[in-house]
Design an enzyme around this catalytic site. Structure first.
Site, PDB file in Angstrom:
ATOM      1  N   ASP A 301    -127.629 -43.438 -17.107  1.00  0.00           N
ATOM      2  CA  ASP A 301    -127.457 -41.980 -17.015  1.00  0.00           C
ATOM      3  C   ASP A 301    -128.378 -41.320 -15.995  1.00  0.00           C
ATOM      4  O   ASP A 301    -128.058 -40.260 -15.482  1.00  0.00           O
ATOM      5  CB  ASP A 301    -127.635 -41.341 -18.392  1.00  0.00           C
ATOM      6  CG  ASP A 301    -126.467 -41.677 -19.303  1.00  0.00           C
ATOM      7  OD1 ASP A 301    -125.347 -41.243 -19.018  1.00  0.00           O
ATOM      8  OD2 ASP A 301    -126.676 -42.399 -20.287  1.00  0.00           O
ATOM      9  N   TYR A 385    -122.405 -37.311 -24.233  1.00  0.00           N
ATOM     10  CA  TYR A 385    -123.663 -37.180 -24.984  1.00  0.00           C
ATOM     11  C   TYR A 385    -124.554 -36.074 -24.450  1.00  0.00           C
ATOM     12  O   TYR A 385    -124.518 -35.765 -23.265  1.00  0.00           O
ATOM     13  CB  TYR A 385    -124.468 -38.487 -24.893  1.00  0.00           C
ATOM     14  CG  TYR A 385    -124.202 -39.451 -26.025  1.00  0.00           C
ATOM     15  CD1 TYR A 385    -124.573 -39.146 -27.328  1.00  0.00           C
ATOM     16  CD2 TYR A 385    -123.599 -40.673 -25.799  1.00  0.00           C
ATOM     17  CE1 TYR A 385    -124.334 -40.034 -28.370  1.00  0.00           C
ATOM     18  CE2 TYR A 385    -123.352 -41.573 -26.838  1.00  0.00           C
ATOM     19  CZ  TYR A 385    -123.731 -41.234 -28.122  1.00  0.00           C
ATOM     20  OH  TYR A 385    -123.498 -42.104 -29.150  1.00  0.00           O
TER      21      TYR A 385
HETATM   22  N1  ABN Z   1    -122.192 -40.887 -20.896  1.00  0.00           N
HETATM   23  C1  ABN Z   1    -121.804 -41.651 -19.756  1.00  0.00           C
HETATM   24  C2  ABN Z   1    -121.271 -40.811 -18.638  1.00  0.00           C
HETATM   25  C3  ABN Z   1    -122.152 -40.063 -17.898  1.00  0.00           C
HETATM   26  C4  ABN Z   1    -121.671 -39.276 -16.882  1.00  0.00           C
HETATM   27  C5  ABN Z   1    -120.324 -39.285 -16.597  1.00  0.00           C
HETATM   28  C6  ABN Z   1    -119.465 -40.040 -17.349  1.00  0.00           C
HETATM   29  C7  ABN Z   1    -119.938 -40.797 -18.374  1.00  0.00           C
HETATM   30 CU    CU Z   2    -125.065 -43.421 -29.435  1.00  0.00          CU
END
Ligand code: ABN
Ligand code: CU
Length: 646
Positions: A301, A385
């Site tokens: 991320d 998330y």
């Molecule tokens: N949570 C993974 C993600 C991050 C940025 C873009 C797509 C997916």
């Molecule tokens: Cu999780």
């Protein structure tokens, strides 16, 4: 009166560690566009402060203001790094990066990539075969393609997971279109590949959490109001913060989000350095499910998406409560326009229950002191998330780094009636959430009472001579070189690590120290042979210590997007096995959350806390908080000292 960092920069009084202002970002972009990045096809990934060298900073000389920029030339499909002098107006470095080096996604690429998928006739036809025709309701989630041993021919690729909504604000994650992946070349906008395998029914049950779906909110919770009638106890001058005995500078980068610089603690009137620079250096979220779509889910991320760019604008009473001071984050969009995330960082004080207490039962007197912490935080949304990152500074010199993971699970579809052993079924309609881990690495450039530090591992040991069978002791072992300092947690030994300064001694002639309490010290579950493990080697171990090198910034390397893991990162640098005893060193701690999904995590996950503590360990000669006031605004007459003369 404090003046904004932008105004400071324009009048030329920015501190050398202040992030670039909007005006400075614009200037860097102009210099590059008038120079080597003149073509229309150049896109900006990031423009940020090039931090001065430590030697220059320490020397107190007038430090040149410089910027680091990363660009992609879409026409050539190549990435570039530039260093721009803001005082001189010159491009001091312009380097084409190797074929295949893919800097993090630009925010604009999320929408562009999604649009490329949505308007592609082949994608439309394939979805129509699955009975999905309203493309406005289809979501193409822009994951990086990662690396799985295939030759990507140097292309910049997005691997879109696909979901479909019932209406615009229906949660897409309730309706994954399983076994359907679209790969898009982000430079050309071309759909490179459509993976349209075994169709299974799209789970229909909704996963909505908006008030309009949930119904009336409960009414029995009375307001909690946090007031500080005399204002907050910190003073902010530009990006410099002084709070109680702590002082530091607030930084912000597109890659890391919040950065703490020059963290110091005033002890008996003397400013003592603790950490020179601290930030989140990398993250990876690997999934344990072997189903074709799921096995390739592993989001870096920070390094793939620039988590600082994903920072939310925070709001009072929702994200932060109390007497708040905000800091903006400045970045750049892909066309080079400066872009401000207002209120990206929030700072406030929080009451923290008791700090210490004693009731003298003989004299019937009580002494209690309240604890409070300074909270400096930002919250990033990385697609599904949310990660809320908090630095907590406590009055007794302790420091906590806390992550609250919330937001929405990354889901998958299974045939109705089936239950994947790799995840938690979330309903009886084919929806499940695979097991996964959230692994974080925090980089801490310690400078405990000075630049030269060392690290010890401290384990509990039972001495061989143990006639009473009750003996146990803490045994220190010096970690002498980088390889020797690649360590895992061991709760059976109550292991922790101690950062020390051998030159600075406490009252009992021991080196002053801080200890790192390795909570949440889990390791990567994926096997060493897996691609994700090779790319995220930082997460195979919990502790890494390196000799300081200003180019070694991110645990999985400078450009982990689509990388093989073979060239850069902690595992490569530590091959040098440099001496780390009484050197300028950097401590890297990996910790995480082993996310065995539960029903309660759906449809939106109550926060899960993950983090670690740093505590003074003989850094002070005794409890440094005896001077805390006894007065409070409590009900017992405002005193936490009873039975004693005041
Ligand atoms: N949570 C993974 C993600 C991050 C940025 C873009 C797509 C997916
Ligand atoms: Cu999780």
């Amino acid at each position: 009166m404090t003046i904004s960092s932008e105004a400071q920069a324009v009048v030329g009084t920015a501190h050398p560690l202040d992030p670039l202002s909007r005006a400075e970002i614009s200037r860097v972009v102009s210099i590059l566009k008038e120079g080597p990045a003149a073509g229309e096809s150049f896109r900006f990934i990031s423009v940020e402060l090039r931090e001065p060298s430590k030697a220059d900073l320490r020397g107190g000389v007038q430090v040149a203001r410089e910027a680091d920029a990363v660009l992609v030339d879409r026409a050539q499909g190549r990435a570039f790094e530039a260093v721009v002098g803001l005082d001189t107006g010159t491009v001091d470095k312009w380097a084409q990066l190797a074929v295949g080096v893919q800097p993090p996604f630009m925010v604009d690429e999320f929408a562009e990539g999604e649009e490329s998928c949505r308007k592609n006739p082949e994608v439309q036809a394939a979805l129509a075969k699955r009975g999905i025709t309203d493309m406005s309701l289809v979501c193409f989630e822009p994951w990086s393609v990662g690396y799985f041993g295939e030759d990507d021919e140097g292309r910049r690729l997005m691997r879109a997971l696909v979901f479909v909504r019932d209406e615009a604000d229906d949660s897409p994650y309730a309706h994954p279109i399983e076994n359907f992946i679209v790969i898009v070349d982000l430079n050309s906008g071309e759909v490179v590949k459509l993976e349209d395998d075994q169709a299974i029914p799209v789970p229909k049950a909704s996963g909505n959490y908006l008030p309009k779906y949930v119904g009336p909110a409960r009414t029995d919770l009375k307001p909690i109001e946090i007031t500080q009638p005399e204002g907050a106890s910190f003073t902010v001058t530009g990006n410099h913060v002084q709070w109680a005995d702590w002082s530091f500078r607030v930084g912000f980068t597109p890659r890391e989000g919040l950065v703490l610089h020059q963290l110091k603690f005033r002890d008996q009137g003397v400013e003592r350095p603790v950490i020179n620079r601290a930030s989140l250096s990398e993250m990876v979220v690997p999934y344990g499910d072997t189903a074709p779509v799921q096995a390739k889910k592993n989001a870096f991320d920070s390094g793939e998406y620039n988590i600082g760019n994903m920072a939310n604008s925070l709001t009072l009473g929702c994200d932060c409560l109390g007497e708040i001071r905000y800091f903006d984050g400045h970045s750049v969009d892909s066309l080079g326009n400066p872009w401000t995330i207002e209120n990206a960082i929030c700072m406030h004080e929080e009451d923290d229950s008791i700090l210490w207490k004693h009731f003298d039962f003989r004299e019937a007197t009580t002494e209690t002191r309240r604890s409070r912490k300074l909270v400096i935080s930002f919250i990033a949304t990385v697609a599904n998330y949310e990660y809320a990152f908090y630095w907590h500074l406590f009055l007794d010199g302790s420091i906590e780094f806390l992550v609250k993971a919330t937001g929405i699970l990354s889901t998958a579809g299974q045939k109705p009636g089936e239950k994947s052993p790799y995840g938690q079924s979330l309903n009886n309609d084919g929806l499940y959430a695979p097991i996964h881990q959230h692994m974080f690495n925090v980089r801490m450039d310690f400078e405990l009472d000075g630049v030269k530090n060392a690290v010890y591992e401290v384990d509990m040991e039972i001495p061989r001579e143990n006639p009473t069978h009750t003996a146990f002791m803490a045994v220190d072992r010096l970690l002498e070189t980088e390889k020797a300092a690649i360590r895992k947690t061991d709760s059976g030994k109550h292991r922790f690590w101690k950062i020390v300064n051998h030159e600075s001694r406490n009252i009992v002639d021991e080196p002053v120290a801080y200890r790192l309490i390795p909570t949440d010290g889990i390791q990567l579950a994926a096997g060493d042979e897996s691609y994700v493990s090779k790319r995220a080697q930082f997460a195979r171990n919990n502790l890494w210590v390196t000799a300081y090198d200003r180019t070694e910034r991110f645990a999985a390397g400078e450009f982990p997007n689509q990388s093989t893991g073979a060239d850069d990162g902690l595992h490569i640098w530590t091959e040098k096995d440099r001496n780390i005893v009484d050197e300028d060193l950097v401590v890297w701690y990996t910790f995480g959350m082993h996310h065995v999904v539960r029903l309660e995590d759906w449809p939106v996950m109550p926060r899960q806390n993950i983090g670690f503590m740093l505590e003074p360990h003989g850094f002070f000669n005794q409890n440094p908080t005896l001077n805390l006031p006894t007065e409070t605004r409590g009900t017992n007459g405002g005193h936490c000292s009873t039975g004693n003369d005041q």
